[in-house]
Design a protein around this motif. Structure first.
Motif, PDB file in Angstrom:
ATOM      1  N   ALA A  51       5.412   0.464  -5.714  1.00  0.00           N
ATOM      2  CA  ALA A  51       5.155   0.549  -7.149  1.00  0.00           C
ATOM      3  C   ALA A  51       5.125  -0.840  -7.784  1.00  0.00           C
ATOM      4  O   ALA A  51       4.237  -1.153  -8.591  1.00  0.00           O
ATOM      5  CB  ALA A  51       6.216   1.421  -7.817  1.00  0.00           C
ATOM      6  N   GLN A  52       6.075  -1.691  -7.433  1.00  0.00           N
ATOM      7  CA  GLN A  52       6.103  -3.035  -7.994  1.00  0.00           C
ATOM      8  C   GLN A  52       4.898  -3.855  -7.548  1.00  0.00           C
ATOM      9  O   GLN A  52       4.324  -4.616  -8.332  1.00  0.00           O
ATOM     10  CB  GLN A  52       7.401  -3.728  -7.583  1.00  0.00           C
ATOM     11  CG  GLN A  52       8.652  -3.151  -8.227  1.00  0.00           C
ATOM     12  CD  GLN A  52       9.924  -3.782  -7.681  1.00  0.00           C
ATOM     13  OE1 GLN A  52       9.916  -4.391  -6.605  1.00  0.00           O
ATOM     14  NE2 GLN A  52      11.024  -3.644  -8.410  1.00  0.00           N
TER      15      GLN A  52
ATOM     16  N   PHE B 204       1.902  -2.696  -6.663  1.00  0.00           N
ATOM     17  CA  PHE B 204       0.707  -2.188  -7.347  1.00  0.00           C
ATOM     18  C   PHE B 204       0.670  -2.651  -8.806  1.00  0.00           C
ATOM     19  O   PHE B 204      -0.393  -2.985  -9.339  1.00  0.00           O
ATOM     20  CB  PHE B 204       0.683  -0.666  -7.282  1.00  0.00           C
ATOM     21  CG  PHE B 204       0.246  -0.136  -5.943  1.00  0.00           C
ATOM     22  CD1 PHE B 204      -0.219  -0.974  -4.961  1.00  0.00           C
ATOM     23  CD2 PHE B 204       0.314   1.228  -5.667  1.00  0.00           C
ATOM     24  CE1 PHE B 204      -0.628  -0.489  -3.723  1.00  0.00           C
ATOM     25  CE2 PHE B 204      -0.095   1.728  -4.442  1.00  0.00           C
ATOM     26  CZ  PHE B 204      -0.557   0.867  -3.468  1.00  0.00           C
ATOM     27  N   LYS B 205       1.828  -2.666  -9.453  1.00  0.00           N
ATOM     28  CA  LYS B 205       1.875  -3.105 -10.848  1.00  0.00           C
ATOM     29  C   LYS B 205       1.602  -4.594 -10.964  1.00  0.00           C
ATOM     30  O   LYS B 205       0.890  -5.039 -11.871  1.00  0.00           O
ATOM     31  CB  LYS B 205       3.237  -2.769 -11.449  1.00  0.00           C
ATOM     32  CG  LYS B 205       3.351  -3.113 -12.935  1.00  0.00           C
ATOM     33  CD  LYS B 205       4.676  -2.667 -13.516  1.00  0.00           C
ATOM     34  CE  LYS B 205       4.737  -2.952 -15.015  1.00  0.00           C
ATOM     35  NZ  LYS B 205       6.022  -2.494 -15.615  1.00  0.00           N
ATOM     36  N   ARG B 206       2.161  -5.383 -10.052  1.00  0.00           N
ATOM     37  CA  ARG B 206       1.982  -6.834 -10.105  1.00  0.00           C
ATOM     38  C   ARG B 206       0.524  -7.217  -9.900  1.00  0.00           C
ATOM     39  O   ARG B 206       0.054  -8.218 -10.475  1.00  0.00           O
ATOM     40  CB  ARG B 206       2.857  -7.491  -9.043  1.00  0.00           C
ATOM     41  CG  ARG B 206       2.829  -9.008  -9.049  1.00  0.00           C
ATOM     42  CD  ARG B 206       3.824  -9.576  -8.047  1.00  0.00           C
ATOM     43  NE  ARG B 206       5.212  -9.232  -8.398  1.00  0.00           N
ATOM     44  CZ  ARG B 206       6.267  -9.648  -7.710  1.00  0.00           C
ATOM     45  NH1 ARG B 206       6.098 -10.412  -6.638  1.00  0.00           N
ATOM     46  NH2 ARG B 206       7.497  -9.297  -8.077  1.00  0.00           N
TER      47      ARG B 206
ATOM     48  N   ALA C 296      -2.090  -5.119 -10.606  1.00  0.00           N
ATOM     49  CA  ALA C 296      -2.935  -4.286 -11.478  1.00  0.00           C
ATOM     50  C   ALA C 296      -3.847  -3.372 -10.677  1.00  0.00           C
ATOM     51  O   ALA C 296      -5.024  -3.212 -10.990  1.00  0.00           O
ATOM     52  CB  ALA C 296      -3.766  -5.170 -12.405  1.00  0.00           C
TER      53      ALA C 296
ATOM     54  N   ASP D 196      -0.296   1.890 -15.463  1.00  0.00           N
ATOM     55  CA  ASP D 196       1.158   1.825 -15.608  1.00  0.00           C
ATOM     56  C   ASP D 196       1.820   3.184 -15.453  1.00  0.00           C
ATOM     57  O   ASP D 196       2.913   3.290 -14.873  1.00  0.00           O
ATOM     58  CB  ASP D 196       1.511   1.223 -16.974  1.00  0.00           C
ATOM     59  CG  ASP D 196       1.134  -0.254 -17.055  1.00  0.00           C
ATOM     60  OD1 ASP D 196       0.999  -0.896 -15.997  1.00  0.00           O
ATOM     61  OD2 ASP D 196       0.972  -0.756 -18.186  1.00  0.00           O
TER      62      ASP D 196
ATOM     63  N   VAL E 248       2.152   3.973 -11.859  1.00  0.00           N
ATOM     64  CA  VAL E 248       3.198   3.141 -11.258  1.00  0.00           C
ATOM     65  C   VAL E 248       4.581   3.697 -11.579  1.00  0.00           C
ATOM     66  O   VAL E 248       5.481   3.701 -10.719  1.00  0.00           O
ATOM     67  CB  VAL E 248       3.058   1.690 -11.757  1.00  0.00           C
ATOM     68  CG1 VAL E 248       4.257   0.854 -11.322  1.00  0.00           C
ATOM     69  CG2 VAL E 248       1.772   1.071 -11.227  1.00  0.00           C
ATOM     70  N   ASP E 249       4.758   4.197 -12.812  1.00  0.00           N
ATOM     71  CA  ASP E 249       6.053   4.786 -13.176  1.00  0.00           C
ATOM     72  C   ASP E 249       6.369   6.007 -12.314  1.00  0.00           C
ATOM     73  O   ASP E 249       7.513   6.206 -11.893  1.00  0.00           O
ATOM     74  CB  ASP E 249       6.044   5.164 -14.656  1.00  0.00           C
ATOM     75  CG  ASP E 249       5.975   3.938 -15.561  1.00  0.00           C
ATOM     76  OD1 ASP E 249       6.345   2.840 -15.099  1.00  0.00           O
ATOM     77  OD2 ASP E 249       5.529   4.079 -16.715  1.00  0.00           O
TER      78      ASP E 249
ATOM     79  N   THR F  15       7.386   4.889  -8.935  1.00  0.00           N
ATOM     80  CA  THR F  15       8.745   4.343  -8.953  1.00  0.00           C
ATOM     81  C   THR F  15       9.778   5.449  -8.805  1.00  0.00           C
ATOM     82  O   THR F  15      10.757   5.321  -8.052  1.00  0.00           O
ATOM     83  CB  THR F  15       8.978   3.566 -10.263  1.00  0.00           C
ATOM     84  OG1 THR F  15       8.006   2.511 -10.374  1.00  0.00           O
ATOM     85  CG2 THR F  15      10.371   2.957 -10.285  1.00  0.00           C
TER      86      THR F  15
END
Length: 429
Positions: A345-346, A348-350, A352, A356, A359-360, A363
């Protein structure tokens, strides 16, 4: 006794190489499977002294192998296989029949052998025969499907490869079939939605051609003989027709040359990377490309995770199925960060790679140890978003086509009516 050099996949997903003695290739394959190894390559070892020509051939083979290996490691060099929708339907029908037999208890080899003998459709029967021939020579099912790239995309072969590695092929086949059926359903929905606007535009275009080539010249000749003048609407149509006749072929040639140039430019790594990045920024279409790749990659990740494949292998297999090079590069960077210890998750978020909200959800899945289920839920959201945007695109194109057809027909109607009034006024004078 002959010796065979092999490369096989172990139950944990890692690959191993070695040499095995056996009477023939089929027996060597059977012995490897008894050791819970899934053969990837299997070839007879050469113990005799090689000639100069043989050495040259071996060097050529090693060069080809190195190119293939670099294609696997370079995230921008992977090219998706291309097949027509008709052949993809043939592949889907074959997989459906294969699942029916395999789920009933038949081994994959026996199921494909039966299909090669009893299928009524000639193309499906030929496909089954080709796959059975590859299996008889020691190839895996994934390897045999890879050789049929016109019927099966690379992503399907990778998923099947993962299913063979875990020995849990039935649910994998079912997931693949569900994905292909849904993909074809979306495509069929778009074609059906565009059928009516396409018919209207075709009729309108035919009316315009008939008016410009038959009716309008007669009206113009009549007005010339009577000393009348063309109305503004009829004159606009005549000028437009003359412009298309004079410059239309050049415009068509220019469009064809531009399309060919764009295709050649996209074959280069830099051109493909830049164009894929531009495609993601296109209004409406960019989001369709984005969610299409997310839907496919998310579906593959959830399938592999729920099948027991380790995260590293799941990400490696998934990366090769992403079509857009910009997204594939983001995924490649995220995969490297995950291998270094960062959560999915981190990562993929970092980079983009996903929205979001997705990603939540991932997580939560990682925190609860149920990442496969969370990825499946995320994929459902991608599918809904993709369907909604495809529906919006279809409605916009359909509405635009109907408006253009209405404007053309309205302009023709105004031209005919005003021309008739002009002729009547000229006759009365």
């Amino acid at each position: 006794m002959p010796q065979f050099d092999y490369k096989a996949r172990q139950p944990d997903g890692t690959t191993t190489t070695g040499t095995i003695e056996s009477a023939d290739r089929r027996q060597a394959t059977q012995r490897l499977r008894e050791q819970k190894l899934s053969p990837i390559t299997l070839k007879e070892a050469r113990t005799a002294k090689r000639s100069a020509l043989g050495t040259l051939r071996e060097k050529a083979k090693s060069l080809t192998a190195s190119k293939r290996q670099s294609a696997e490691t370079d995230p921008l060099s992977v090219q998706p296989s291309k097949g027509t929708p008709k052949r993809e339907k043939v592949g889907l029908a074959f997989l459906t029949r294969l699942l029916e037999l395999h789920a009933s208890g038949l081994p994959i080899g026996d199921a494909i052998r039966i299909l090669s003998q009893r299928l009524s459709d000639s193309e499906q029967k030929q496909l089954a025969g080709s796959i059975w021939r590859d299996l008889s020579e020691g190839a895996t099912l994934a390897g045999a499907l890879t050789r049929q790239s016109l019927y099966f995309s690379g992503s399907i072969s990778y998923v099947i490869e993962a299913g063979e590695a875990t020995g849990n092929l039935t649910p994998i086949l079912r997931k693949v079939i569900d994905f292909l059926e849904e993909k074809q359903a979306i495509r069929q929905k778009m074609i059906t939605s565009m059928a009516y606007p396409g018919f209207i535009c075709t009729v309108a275009f035919g009316v315009v051609i008939i008016f410009l080539t038959v009716l309008l010249p007669q009206i113009q000749g009549m007005l010339d003989r009577l000393g009348g003048e063309m109305t503004w609407s009829a004159q606009l149509l005549m000028d437009g027709s003359a412009f298309l006749i004079k410059f239309g072929p050049f415009l068509l040639i220019a469009l064809v040359l531009a399309a060919v140039a764009l295709g050649q430019w996209r074959k280069r790594p830099t051109g493909r990377k830049k164009s894929d990045k531009w495609f993601l920024k296109l209004p409406l279409l960019g989001k369709i490309f984005y969610y299409s790749d997310l839907f496919q990659s998310g579906n593959l990740v959830s399938t592999l995770l729920e099948s027991g494949i380790n995260t590293t292998e799941v990400l490696r297999l998934t990366e090769r199925t992403i079509k857009n090079t910009e997204l594939r590069e983001r995924f490649h960077t995220a995969r490297g960060q995950v291998n270094e210890g960062l959560s999915i998750a981190q990562a993929f978020k970092r980079n983009a790679f996903m929205p979001d909200l997705a990603v939540d959800i991932l997580t939560v899945g990682e925190n609860t140890g149920n990442l496969g289920h969370s990825m499946s839920e995320v994929t459902k959201g991608f599918r809904l978003e993709l369907t909604k945007r495809l529906g919006l695109l279809t409605n916009l194109v359909a509405s635009g086509a109907l408006i253009c057809a209405f404007l053309m027909v309205a302009l023709i109607a105004i031209g005919i009516v005003t021309s008739v009034f002009q002729v009547s006024q000229t006759l009365s004078n």
